[in-house]
Design a protein around this motif. Structure first.
Motif, PDB file in Angstrom:
ATOM      1  N   LYS A 238     -61.478 -12.418  17.932  1.00 55.17           N
ATOM      2  CA  LYS A 238     -61.135 -12.640  16.523  1.00 55.17           C
ATOM      3  C   LYS A 238     -59.630 -12.506  16.295  1.00 55.17           C
ATOM      4  O   LYS A 238     -59.107 -12.988  15.294  1.00 55.17           O
ATOM      5  N   GLN A 239     -58.939 -11.852  17.212  1.00 52.11           N
ATOM      6  CA  GLN A 239     -57.499 -11.660  17.099  1.00 52.11           C
ATOM      7  C   GLN A 239     -56.699 -12.866  17.620  1.00 52.11           C
ATOM      8  O   GLN A 239     -55.493 -12.942  17.412  1.00 52.11           O
ATOM      9  N   ASP A 240     -57.372 -13.783  18.316  1.00 53.19           N
ATOM     10  CA  ASP A 240     -56.680 -14.939  18.915  1.00 53.19           C
ATOM     11  C   ASP A 240     -55.969 -15.763  17.846  1.00 53.19           C
ATOM     12  O   ASP A 240     -56.442 -15.873  16.715  1.00 53.19           O
ATOM     13  N   PHE A 241     -54.837 -16.351  18.236  1.00 54.05           N
ATOM     14  CA  PHE A 241     -54.152 -17.283  17.347  1.00 54.05           C
ATOM     15  C   PHE A 241     -53.306 -18.249  18.157  1.00 54.05           C
ATOM     16  O   PHE A 241     -52.954 -17.988  19.307  1.00 54.05           O
ATOM     17  N   GLU A 242     -52.993 -19.356  17.538  1.00 57.88           N
ATOM     18  CA  GLU A 242     -52.003 -20.300  18.048  1.00 57.88           C
ATOM     19  C   GLU A 242     -51.154 -20.674  16.848  1.00 57.88           C
ATOM     20  O   GLU A 242     -51.665 -21.181  15.848  1.00 57.88           O
ATOM     21  N   GLN A 243     -49.860 -20.376  16.935  1.00 61.33           N
ATOM     22  CA  GLN A 243     -48.990 -20.511  15.771  1.00 61.33           C
ATOM     23  C   GLN A 243     -47.577 -20.853  16.211  1.00 61.33           C
ATOM     24  O   GLN A 243     -47.132 -20.448  17.283  1.00 61.33           O
ATOM     25  N   THR A 244     -46.868 -21.560  15.345  1.00 60.22           N
ATOM     26  CA  THR A 244     -45.461 -21.833  15.576  1.00 60.22           C
ATOM     27  C   THR A 244     -44.633 -20.797  14.828  1.00 60.22           C
ATOM     28  O   THR A 244     -44.825 -20.589  13.628  1.00 60.22           O
ATOM     29  N   PHE A 245     -43.747 -20.152  15.549  1.00 60.82           N
ATOM     30  CA  PHE A 245     -42.831 -19.175  14.974  1.00 60.82           C
ATOM     31  C   PHE A 245     -41.437 -19.798  14.973  1.00 60.82           C
ATOM     32  O   PHE A 245     -41.056 -20.488  15.922  1.00 60.82           O
ATOM     33  N   GLN A 246     -40.692 -19.537  13.907  1.00 65.11           N
ATOM     34  CA  GLN A 246     -39.369 -20.151  13.757  1.00 65.11           C
ATOM     35  C   GLN A 246     -38.375 -19.127  13.255  1.00 65.11           C
ATOM     36  O   GLN A 246     -38.711 -18.256  12.460  1.00 65.11           O
ATOM     37  N   SER A 247     -37.142 -19.261  13.715  1.00 67.79           N
ATOM     38  CA  SER A 247     -36.054 -18.448  13.195  1.00 67.79           C
ATOM     39  C   SER A 247     -34.773 -19.259  13.307  1.00 67.79           C
ATOM     40  O   SER A 247     -34.707 -20.234  14.062  1.00 67.79           O
ATOM     41  N   ASN A 248     -33.752 -18.843  12.553  1.00 68.18           N
ATOM     42  CA  ASN A 248     -32.486 -19.574  12.598  1.00 68.18           C
ATOM     43  C   ASN A 248     -31.325 -18.635  12.318  1.00 68.18           C
ATOM     44  O   ASN A 248     -31.521 -17.502  11.894  1.00 68.18           O
ATOM     45  N   ALA A 249     -30.147 -19.158  12.565  1.00 68.86           N
ATOM     46  CA  ALA A 249     -28.912 -18.438  12.257  1.00 68.86           C
ATOM     47  C   ALA A 249     -27.852 -19.474  11.909  1.00 68.86           C
ATOM     48  O   ALA A 249     -27.866 -20.597  12.424  1.00 68.86           O
ATOM     49  N   ASP A 250     -26.956 -19.083  11.023  1.00 64.52           N
ATOM     50  CA  ASP A 250     -25.874 -19.972  10.606  1.00 64.52           C
ATOM     51  C   ASP A 250     -24.592 -19.613  11.352  1.00 64.52           C
ATOM     52  O   ASP A 250     -24.328 -18.443  11.639  1.00 64.52           O
ATOM     53  N   PHE A 251     -23.820 -20.660  11.632  1.00 59.94           N
ATOM     54  CA  PHE A 251     -22.564 -20.516  12.359  1.00 59.94           C
ATOM     55  C   PHE A 251     -21.489 -21.336  11.654  1.00 59.94           C
ATOM     56  O   PHE A 251     -21.805 -22.371  11.065  1.00 59.94           O
ATOM     57  N   PRO A 252     -20.237 -20.911  11.732  1.00 57.00           N
ATOM     58  CA  PRO A 252     -19.170 -21.709  11.134  1.00 57.00           C
ATOM     59  C   PRO A 252     -19.158 -23.112  11.744  1.00 57.00           C
ATOM     60  O   PRO A 252     -19.422 -23.285  12.937  1.00 57.00           O
ATOM     61  N   ALA A 253     -18.856 -24.104  10.928  1.00 61.04           N
ATOM     62  CA  ALA A 253     -18.843 -25.487  11.399  1.00 61.04           C
ATOM     63  C   ALA A 253     -17.809 -25.694  12.504  1.00 61.04           C
ATOM     64  O   ALA A 253     -17.921 -26.627  13.296  1.00 61.04           O
ATOM     65  N   THR A 254     -16.844 -24.810  12.585  1.00 60.86           N
ATOM     66  CA  THR A 254     -15.824 -24.924  13.630  1.00 60.86           C
ATOM     67  C   THR A 254     -16.341 -24.492  14.996  1.00 60.86           C
ATOM     68  O   THR A 254     -15.696 -24.729  16.009  1.00 60.86           O
ATOM     69  N   GLN A 255     -17.499 -23.853  15.014  1.00 61.63           N
ATOM     70  CA  GLN A 255     -18.082 -23.380  16.278  1.00 61.63           C
ATOM     71  C   GLN A 255     -19.072 -24.428  16.789  1.00 61.63           C
ATOM     72  O   GLN A 255     -20.111 -24.651  16.181  1.00 61.63           O
ATOM     73  N   ASP A 256     -18.761 -25.064  17.902  1.00 58.57           N
ATOM     74  CA  ASP A 256     -19.640 -26.135  18.396  1.00 58.57           C
ATOM     75  C   ASP A 256     -20.825 -25.562  19.172  1.00 58.57           C
ATOM     76  O   ASP A 256     -20.842 -24.402  19.582  1.00 58.57           O
ATOM     77  N   ILE A 257     -21.824 -26.406  19.353  1.00 54.02           N
ATOM     78  CA  ILE A 257     -23.080 -25.976  19.970  1.00 54.02           C
ATOM     79  C   ILE A 257     -22.886 -25.528  21.421  1.00 54.02           C
ATOM     80  O   ILE A 257     -23.559 -24.608  21.878  1.00 54.02           O
ATOM     81  N   ALA A 258     -21.952 -26.125  22.138  1.00 54.06           N
ATOM     82  CA  ALA A 258     -21.709 -25.717  23.527  1.00 54.06           C
ATOM     83  C   ALA A 258     -21.266 -24.252  23.589  1.00 54.06           C
ATOM     84  O   ALA A 258     -21.703 -23.500  24.452  1.00 54.06           O
ATOM     85  N   ARG A 259     -20.422 -23.867  22.660  1.00 55.75           N
ATOM     86  CA  ARG A 259     -19.946 -22.482  22.630  1.00 55.75           C
ATOM     87  C   ARG A 259     -21.095 -21.527  22.296  1.00 55.75           C
ATOM     88  O   ARG A 259     -21.208 -20.450  22.877  1.00 55.75           O
ATOM     89  N   ILE A 260     -21.959 -21.928  21.365  1.00 60.93           N
ATOM     90  CA  ILE A 260     -23.106 -21.096  20.993  1.00 60.93           C
ATOM     91  C   ILE A 260     -24.068 -20.973  22.171  1.00 60.93           C
ATOM     92  O   ILE A 260     -24.567 -19.894  22.466  1.00 60.93           O
ATOM     93  N   ASN A 261     -24.328 -22.093  22.863  1.00 59.62           N
ATOM     94  CA  ASN A 261     -25.236 -22.071  24.017  1.00 59.62           C
ATOM     95  C   ASN A 261     -24.746 -21.137  25.113  1.00 59.62           C
ATOM     96  O   ASN A 261     -25.547 -20.563  25.850  1.00 59.62           O
ATOM     97  N   ASN A 262     -23.438 -21.011  25.246  1.00 58.92           N
ATOM     98  CA  ASN A 262     -22.863 -20.166  26.289  1.00 58.92           C
ATOM     99  C   ASN A 262     -22.704 -18.714  25.859  1.00 58.92           C
ATOM    100  O   ASN A 262     -22.278 -17.883  26.647  1.00 58.92           O
ATOM    101  N   ASP A 263     -23.034 -18.416  24.610  1.00 56.44           N
ATOM    102  CA  ASP A 263     -22.946 -17.049  24.090  1.00 56.44           C
ATOM    103  C   ASP A 263     -24.362 -16.473  24.029  1.00 56.44           C
ATOM    104  O   ASP A 263     -25.121 -16.787  23.115  1.00 56.44           O
ATOM    105  N   PRO A 264     -24.754 -15.655  25.006  1.00 58.62           N
ATOM    106  CA  PRO A 264     -26.134 -15.169  25.046  1.00 58.62           C
ATOM    107  C   PRO A 264     -26.544 -14.381  23.808  1.00 58.62           C
ATOM    108  O   PRO A 264     -27.709 -14.374  23.438  1.00 58.62           O
ATOM    109  N   THR A 265     -25.621 -13.726  23.138  1.00 57.55           N
ATOM    110  CA  THR A 265     -26.007 -12.945  21.964  1.00 57.55           C
ATOM    111  C   THR A 265     -26.321 -13.829  20.764  1.00 57.55           C
ATOM    112  O   THR A 265     -27.154 -13.461  19.935  1.00 57.55           O
ATOM    113  N   ALA A 266     -25.693 -14.988  20.655  1.00 60.04           N
ATOM    114  CA  ALA A 266     -25.941 -15.869  19.514  1.00 60.04           C
ATOM    115  C   ALA A 266     -27.374 -16.381  19.521  1.00 60.04           C
ATOM    116  O   ALA A 266     -28.093 -16.295  18.520  1.00 60.04           O
TER     117      ALA A 266
END
Length: 152
Positions: free
Chosen positions: A104-132
């Motif tokens: 009865k505890q079983d589930f299948e669900q999509t979980f989502q989260s997000n974070a905002d970054f300054p537009a000056t920060q490109d995705i390559a830099r974010i991908n290389n930052d493990p904490t982001a």
């Protein structure tokens, strides 16, 4: 039932298995799948005393990273032109949870989260930052943990 760290788990639950979460999104760093899976395992290890096994645990997790999207979140005018002021990274993970002791505890669900970054920060830099990226995935892991063993 017994509780530790706010977790309610039946005493007959002795093991947990967490399969590798494959990255089926069209984006994301190559290490995302491995990093997410290891963080997921670490979270359960730190917050429960349930033994982790490679497969066929009393509690079982599997799933996929289904979205990794980086898009403008706020538009601003600069020199008369519209441009992104803030970009948002959104990650979605589809998680299937099986509790072999209490289906009865079983589930299948999509979980989502997000974070905002300054537009000056490109995705390559974010991908290389493990904490982001980890800030976002930790929210997803916490939500899945709470739904599965904290019964929230």
């Amino acid at each position: 039932m017994y509780s530790f760290s706010g977790v309610s788990v039946s005493p007959d639950v002795k093991s947990i298995s967490i399969a590798t979460f494959q990255n089926t999104s069209s984006n994301g760093p190559s290490s995302l799948s491995q990093r997410f899976t290891e963080d997921f395992k670490d979270y359960f290890q730190r917050n429960t005393s349930i033994k982790q096994v490679p497969r066929d645990g009393d509690l079982q997790f599997e799933g996929q990273i289904i979205a990794y999207d980086y898009a403008p979140a706020a538009i601003q005018q600069t020199n008369g032109q519209d441009q992104a002021g803030v970009n948002r990274l959104t990650i979605q993970v589809r998680i299937k949870f099986t509790n072999t002791k209490d289906p009865k505890q079983d589930f299948e669900q999509t979980f989502q989260s997000n974070a905002d970054f300054p537009a000056t920060q490109d995705i390559a830099r974010i991908n290389n930052d493990p904490t982001a990226v980890r800030r976002i995935t930790q929210n997803i892991i916490t939500d899945a943990f709470n739904k599965s063993v904290a019964n929230w």
